[in-house]
Design a protein around this motif. Structure first.
Motif, short mmCIF file in Angstrom:
data_model
loop_
_atom_site.label_atom_id
_atom_site.label_comp_id
_atom_site.label_asym_id
_atom_site.label_seq_id
_atom_site.Cartn_x
_atom_site.Cartn_y
_atom_site.Cartn_z
N GLN A 79 0.82 -1.22 0.00
CA GLN A 79 0.00 0.00 0.00
C GLN A 79 0.85 1.27 0.00
OE1 GLN A 79 -2.48 0.52 3.50
NE2 GLN A 79 -3.49 2.34 2.66
N ASP B 139 10.68 -5.76 -4.07
CA ASP B 139 9.63 -6.60 -3.49
C ASP B 139 9.86 -8.02 -3.99
OD1 ASP B 139 6.98 -7.67 -2.60
OD2 ASP B 139 6.53 -5.57 -2.27
N ASN C 142 14.17 -10.54 -1.67
CA ASN C 142 13.49 -11.25 -0.59
C ASN C 142 14.27 -10.95 0.69
OD1 ASN C 142 12.49 -13.06 1.27
ND2 ASN C 142 12.27 -14.70 -0.24
N TYR D 64 1.69 -9.62 14.64
CA TYR D 64 2.08 -8.34 14.03
C TYR D 64 2.57 -7.37 15.10
CZ TYR D 64 1.39 -3.99 11.29
OH TYR D 64 1.54 -2.78 10.64
N LYS E 198 6.36 -5.97 15.85
CA LYS E 198 6.69 -4.53 15.75
C LYS E 198 7.30 -4.01 17.05
CE LYS E 198 5.51 -3.52 11.49
NZ LYS E 198 6.41 -2.93 10.50
N ILE F 75 -3.36 3.77 7.67
CA ILE F 75 -3.08 4.71 6.57
C ILE F 75 -4.14 4.57 5.48
CG2 ILE F 75 -1.35 5.49 4.90
CD1 ILE F 75 -0.58 5.81 7.92
N1 LIG Z 1 -0.68 0.50 5.76
C1 LIG Z 1 -0.89 0.82 7.03
O1 LIG Z 1 -1.99 1.22 7.46
C2 LIG Z 1 0.25 0.72 7.99
C3 LIG Z 1 1.46 0.19 7.63
N2 LIG Z 1 2.47 0.09 8.56
C4 LIG Z 1 3.73 -0.50 8.18
O2 LIG Z 1 4.23 0.09 6.99
C5 LIG Z 1 4.90 -0.91 6.21
C6 LIG Z 1 4.31 -0.92 4.80
O3 LIG Z 1 2.93 -1.21 4.94
P1 LIG Z 1 2.02 -1.57 3.69
O4 LIG Z 1 2.59 -1.04 2.44
O5 LIG Z 1 0.65 -1.20 4.06
O6 LIG Z 1 2.12 -3.16 3.71
P2 LIG Z 1 1.59 -4.18 2.58
O7 LIG Z 1 1.12 -5.41 3.30
O8 LIG Z 1 0.65 -3.51 1.66
O9 LIG Z 1 2.93 -4.50 1.78
C7 LIG Z 1 3.96 -5.26 2.35
C8 LIG Z 1 4.85 -5.76 1.22
O10 LIG Z 1 5.84 -6.61 1.81
C9 LIG Z 1 6.14 -7.57 0.81
N3 LIG Z 1 6.79 -8.76 1.38
C10 LIG Z 1 6.23 -9.79 2.02
N4 LIG Z 1 7.16 -10.73 2.29
C11 LIG Z 1 8.33 -10.26 1.81
C12 LIG Z 1 9.66 -10.78 1.77
N5 LIG Z 1 9.95 -11.99 2.26
N6 LIG Z 1 10.62 -10.01 1.20
C13 LIG Z 1 10.32 -8.80 0.68
N7 LIG Z 1 9.10 -8.28 0.69
C14 LIG Z 1 8.10 -9.00 1.24
C15 LIG Z 1 4.80 -7.92 0.19
O11 LIG Z 1 4.95 -8.52 -1.09
C16 LIG Z 1 4.10 -6.58 0.16
O12 LIG Z 1 4.20 -5.96 -1.10
C17 LIG Z 1 4.73 -2.24 6.95
O13 LIG Z 1 5.91 -2.49 7.70
C18 LIG Z 1 3.58 -1.98 7.88
O14 LIG Z 1 3.68 -2.73 9.07
C19 LIG Z 1 2.32 0.50 9.85
C20 LIG Z 1 1.13 1.01 10.26
C21 LIG Z 1 0.02 1.23 9.36
#
Ligand SMILES: NC(=O)C1=CN([C@@H]2O[C@H](COP(=O)(O)OP(=O)(O)OC[C@H]3O[C@@H](n4cnc5c(N)ncnc54)[C@H](O)[C@@H]3O)[C@@H](O)[C@H]2O)C=CC1
Ligand SMILES: CC(=O)[C@H](N)C(=O)O
Length: 373
Positions: free
Chosen positions: A66, A88, A106, A195, A199, A225
């Motif tokens: 996202q 990614d 990865n 999760y 964190k 977000i």
């Molecule tokens: N979106 C939100 O509302 C919030 C996000 N965050 C943090 O911000 C960061 C980004 O969040 P989002 O973009 O929403 O997460 P998301 O779930 O949309 O994207 C996470 C990405 O990590 C990748 N991924 C999974 N396993 C992997 C691996 N082994 N190696 C490399 N990449 C891998 C996935 O393919 C995915 O594209 C995360 O750490 C999340 O915890 C924190 C609070 C709120």
């Protein structure tokens, strides 16, 4: 004994450096690393940090979720397209692939991470890979690998090559025994999701590496977000994104949280700007390494009322998902972000009315706003 002897030598002749008003010992990681096999045996490894005048070379992990694509756009505008590498384990859509450097990475492959950092002269990492709260509960083993083992790899690489490292934390790092309205930066943190546990672990490990090895670790606890151009990856706050799409396209929305569930939220541009600002903040401005950031706080009922101002016929119904509801009820209703505001000047731009107008404009559905108001 040999190690102890080396330690003494290192400590006695050692370097002290001042950061955040504190003196800390800066010890060579290779003598102290918990995984000595990872530390190169020769003396040839070197810091990839660049001079103050050069832009950083940035590596974003988990960049196709996202938040990552938007972050890459912001950083490329600031530091130049070629200086920001998105990565990614998924295949990027064509427009992302053609918009700047993208590589497969990865985070569980430690050797590959070192190779990327060396070959691309990386100096900053934004570590976005993670499994979020709801998908994490559905696959605990994978969440543990990605969110904990993956983080260890990133911390080790970042410390070894003397990089600046940003790791986002979350409102999910708090738990039912934390103060909920508001949750301060420092308080009890006993989350009960994998999760949240991962964190808290990331916050503590990052801070440990900062104090122990001098790693320039920076961390923000994001609220939920909200974004229009990218979809959420399986969290508890996802409803607050989906509602705009459904309101605009169908005029109705079925919410998986109770009407009265209050959670902290933020528009994506505020979140990404905050992440860049804390990374650019001079070290002496940071009294802490992990900060709450906050913008607004609302319930599904209040969000629906704000949408009705633009789409008078909009209707929300409720079909509560017990897993997500239990998670949401253990999270703060509001974050106290006074330290971020005082230390490095954090300030949000988007409140609830602006968020709603912006999201509905994206979906082409804010046309009735003026009449309704
Ligand atoms: N979106 C939100 O509302 C919030 C996000 N965050 C943090 O911000 C960061 C980004 O969040 P989002 O973009 O929403 O997460 P998301 O779930 O949309 O994207 C996470 C990405 O990590 C990748 N991924 C999974 N396993 C992997 C691996 N082994 N190696 C490399 N990449 C891998 C996935 O393919 C995915 O594209 C995360 O750490 C999340 O915890 C924190 C609070 C709120
Ligand atoms: C708040 C978060 O960390 C994420 N959006 C989730 O709901 O899991």
């Amino acid at each position: 004994m040999l190690v102890l002897g080396m330690l003494k030598l290192v400590v006695s002749g050692t370097a002290q450096s001042k950061a955040s008003g504190r003196w800390k010992l800066v010890l060579p990681l290779r003598f102290l690393g918990s995984s000595p096999c990872r530390i190169p045996a020769d003396d040839s490894f070197h810091s990839t940090s660049l001079s103050e005048t050069e832009p950083p070379r940035v590596f974003i992990t988990g960049g196709l979720g996202q938040l990552g694509i938007g972050l890459a756009g912001l950083l490329r505008r600031r530091f130049g397209k070629e200086n920001v590498i998105l990565s990614d384990i998924k295949k990027p859509p064509a427009h992302v692939f053609h918009s700047g450097p993208f590589i497969y990475a990865n985070i569980l492959d430690y050797k590959k991470l070192r190779e990327i950092v060396v070959n691309h002269r990386i100096s900053w990492i934004f570590h976005y890979s993670a499994l979020l709260s709801a998908v994490g509960e559905a696959n605990v083993a994978l969440a543990r690998d990605v969110n904990i083992t993956g983080l260890h790899n990133i911390l080790d690489v970042a410390a070894e090559f003397n990089m600046r490292l940003f790791v986002p934390s979350t409102i999910g790092a708090f738990g039912a025994t934390s103060p909920r309205n508001p949750a301060p930066d420092l308080c009890i943190q006993r989350p009960r999701t994998i999760y949240g546990v991962s964190k808290v672990h990331a916050e503590l490990m990052g801070e440990y590496y900062y104090y122990r090895y001098g790693l320039d670790f920076r961390c923000l606890r994001y609220p939920g977000i909200i974004s229009a151009e990218s979809q959420p990856g399986g969290g508890t706050t996802d409803y607050a994104v989906q509602i705009f799409h459904d309101a605009a396209k169908k005029g109705t929305f079925e919410c998986n949280l109770k009407a009265s569930t209050r959670l902290p939220m933020m528009y994506i541009s505020d979140c990404l700007r905050a992440s860049l600002e804390v990374m650019e903040a001079p070290a002496e401005r940071l009294s802490m390494r992990t900060y709450n950031i906050s913008a607004m706080s609302f319930t599904p009922e209040e969000l629906a009322r704000a949408i009705v101002k633009h789409i008078p016929d909009f209707q929300i119904t409720y079909c509560v998902d017990p897993l997500r509801q239990a998670i949401a009820e253990s999270w703060p209703m509001k974050l106290d972000d006074n330290n971020a505001r005082m230390d490095w000047g954090w300030k949000h731009d988007f409140d609830l009315p602006q968020l709603v107008a912006t999201m509905l404009t994206f979906y082409g559905a804010s046309t009735r706003c003026a009449q309704a108001n």
